[in-house]
Design an enzyme around this catalytic site. Sequence first.
Site, short mmCIF file in Angstrom:
data_model
loop_
_atom_site.label_atom_id
_atom_site.label_comp_id
_atom_site.label_asym_id
_atom_site.label_seq_id
_atom_site.Cartn_x
_atom_site.Cartn_y
_atom_site.Cartn_z
N GLN A 78 0.83 -1.20 0.00
CA GLN A 78 0.00 0.00 0.00
C GLN A 78 0.87 1.25 0.00
OE1 GLN A 78 -3.15 0.01 2.88
NE2 GLN A 78 -3.83 2.02 2.26
N PHE A 79 1.15 1.76 -1.20
CA PHE A 79 2.01 2.93 -1.32
C PHE A 79 1.39 4.16 -0.68
CE2 PHE A 79 -0.66 4.01 -4.89
CZ PHE A 79 -0.55 5.39 -5.02
N THR A 80 0.06 4.19 -0.52
CA THR A 80 -0.57 5.38 0.04
C THR A 80 -0.20 5.62 1.50
OG1 THR A 80 -2.60 4.15 0.57
CG2 THR A 80 -2.52 5.29 -1.56
#
Length: 149
Positions: A78-80
């Site tokens: 999850q890059f966010t």
Amino acid sequence: MRAVVQRVTSASVVVEGETIGAINHGFLVLLGVEKGDTPADGSYLAAKIGGLRVFEDAEGKMNLSLADVGGSMLVVSQFTLLGDCRKGRRPSFIEAAPPELADELYLKFCDEVRSQGIPVETGKFRAHMEVSLVNDGPVTLLVDSRKVF
């Protein structure tokens, strides 16, 4: 490298209508890889998360690890998690690692966890995923390899 760790009674991830990863008792780990992260960051987080003593013992104290309770881990990239919301209203993701590095370190993290004897299920890197979970407790922890928090 940054992780949100949730103690769960169940968790699953669905891609294009198909369940590709599911666990019962264990951890759902949302994992974000930052620019400049190295395999050492993944090793640190794998050891830290794998050894977290947040499951109840016979006296009801959070004193047991994932291995102690025979739990599993569902790891979702999850890059966010690297989104910077301090300025304006639109998060900035410039500190997130490029996809090639992020995928490599995500997979190495999963391998490190498996090397501890912990079963690991995964999401699908760069796919739109639907993640479901039943948070147990609730217990949710933030862990960062740079020890930001």
